[in-house]
Motif scaffolding. Structure first.
Motif, PDB file in Angstrom:
ATOM      1  N   SER A 107      46.458  18.241  67.301  1.00 15.52           N
ATOM      2  CA  SER A 107      45.747  18.128  66.030  1.00 15.52           C
ATOM      3  C   SER A 107      46.078  16.790  65.393  1.00 15.52           C
ATOM      4  N   SER A 109      45.784  16.467  62.109  1.00 17.19           N
ATOM      5  CA  SER A 109      46.146  16.785  60.732  1.00 17.19           C
ATOM      6  C   SER A 109      47.030  18.021  60.718  1.00 17.19           C
ATOM      7  N   LYS A 110      47.875  18.107  59.687  1.00 19.05           N
ATOM      8  CA  LYS A 110      48.699  19.302  59.503  1.00 19.05           C
ATOM      9  C   LYS A 110      48.115  20.234  58.453  1.00 19.05           C
ATOM     10  N   ASP A 111      46.976  19.869  57.920  1.00 13.62           N
ATOM     11  CA  ASP A 111      46.305  20.730  56.953  1.00 13.62           C
ATOM     12  C   ASP A 111      45.935  22.052  57.624  1.00 13.62           C
ATOM     13  N   MET A 112      46.296  23.175  57.009  1.00 10.06           N
ATOM     14  CA  MET A 112      46.097  24.472  57.633  1.00 10.06           C
ATOM     15  C   MET A 112      44.625  24.777  57.852  1.00 10.06           C
ATOM     16  N   GLY A 113      43.763  24.308  56.965  1.00 10.96           N
ATOM     17  CA  GLY A 113      42.344  24.528  57.175  1.00 10.96           C
ATOM     18  C   GLY A 113      41.847  23.847  58.436  1.00 10.96           C
ATOM     19  N   ALA A 114      42.287  22.589  58.651  1.00 15.62           N
ATOM     20  CA  ALA A 114      41.888  21.872  59.855  1.00 15.62           C
ATOM     21  C   ALA A 114      42.533  22.480  61.101  1.00 15.62           C
ATOM     22  N   VAL A 115      43.759  23.006  60.938  1.00 16.17           N
ATOM     23  CA  VAL A 115      44.457  23.613  62.079  1.00 16.17           C
ATOM     24  C   VAL A 115      43.759  24.898  62.511  1.00 16.17           C
ATOM     25  N   TYR A 217      49.887  15.843  65.692  1.00 13.87           N
ATOM     26  CA  TYR A 217      50.626  17.090  65.559  1.00 13.87           C
ATOM     27  C   TYR A 217      50.319  18.004  66.748  1.00 13.87           C
TER      28      TYR A 217
END
Length: 314
Positions: A107, A109-115, A217
């Protein structure tokens, strides 16, 4: 009467020689080789964490011969494996069990939405031993970790003005300055003349700044659910191999050029195998055929000698 006796003896010797030649030909014929079973191939292979055991599973049908399951020793990843057991298991008509599968995806990004957008709610899986099913994402197992760091460097510049200087002398100009926590060094100086005869120095400084950043990530998560399969008259055989760690090969010393064949000669009392003209061992079939041929020749010579002796006596 004597002539009939001689003729009868000669015929008897010829018949004896012919029968011996036929007998030797029968003995020389190789026996037929037994039919080999068809080879079997494993449907799954598992290895213990310490490498001490390997299990190979074979799912065979009623027409398959388990004699085709390989039983020979083999070496793998620094271990020597030997067959210790061959288990037979009757598979149920419908086989199912609970299964957990861990997945890993990259990933940016570490943003949970993107994950979560990278992780579907359900996934189809097939286990190593052939069971399949639809597994569901376990949200409490989602984990995000930094995959690695990178670095970047950018150039920095600054200008400083120093008025009211009596001379155009760079000794009045600082050779380095601090700008926003970065050290810059003097590059050039431009002089300007003031109305009262003094000078103004315009100094240019430059430097560089290095910063680090996250390259990406790694997202891991577990999927869990039931997996199953239908077995059609299958019988499972499990070949269990136990492993023994191989000893490392000892390296020879640079000065050690001894030949084992010179220090450990063969037993002089051992029988010497015959060799062909090229120096290779004579094939076994050739050695088996030599003695019958010699026997036939001896019988023929004895018959001829007896015939000649009887004729001389007559």
């Amino acid at each position: 009467m004597k002539r009939k006796t001689i003729t009868y003896a000669a015929r008897l010797l010829c018949i004896l020689a012919l029968s011996m030649s036929l007998t030797t030909a029968a003995f020389a014929a190789d026996p037929p080789e037994p039919a080999q079973p068809s080879p079997c191939y494993p449907t799954a292979v598992t290895r213990s964490e310490d490498g001490g055991e390997i299990r190979k599973m074979y799912d065979l049908g009623p027409e398959d011969d388990p004699a085709g399951i390989p039983r020979s020793n083999f070496e793998q990843e620094g271990y020597h494996y030997t067959l210790t057991d061959l288990l037979k298991q009757e598979l149920p008509a419908n086989e199912s069990r609970q299964h957990t599968e861990t997945v890993s995806v990259p990933s940016q990004s570490k943003d949970m939405g993107a994950v979560l957008a990278l992780l579907p709610q359900t996934k189809e899986f097939i286990t190593e031993d052939g069971l399949s099913g639809v597994l569901t994402l376990k949200l409490d197992t989602v984990n995000v970790e930094v995959a690695g760091y990178g670095s970047s460097t950018k150039s920095l510049t600054a200008t400083r003005t120093y008025p009211g200087l009596a001379d155009q002398d760079t000794q009045y100009i600082p050779k380095s300055i601090q700008d926003n926590g970065h050290s810059l060094t003097l590059q050039t100086v431009n002089w300007q003349t003031e109305g009262d005869g003094h000078f103004t120095a315009v100094a240019s400084y430059s430097g560089s700044a290095t910063s680090s950043y996250v390259k990406g990530y790694t997202v891991t998560a577990d999927y869990a659910g039931a997996v199953s399969r239908i077995n059609l008259n299958k019988i499972r055989y499990v070949a269990i191999f136990e492993g023994t760690a191989l000893e490392p090969i000892a390296t020879e010393e640079p000065g050690d050029t001894s030949d084992p064949s010179l220090t450990d000669p063969a037993d002089p009392t051992a029988p010497v195998e015959p060799t062909d003209p090229t120096g290779q061992d004579a094939p076994t079939a050739e050695k088996n055929n030599v003695l019958p041929v010699v026997a036939v020749v001896v019988v023929v010579l004895l018959g001829g000698g007896a015939f000649y002796f009887i004729k001389r006596r007559r």
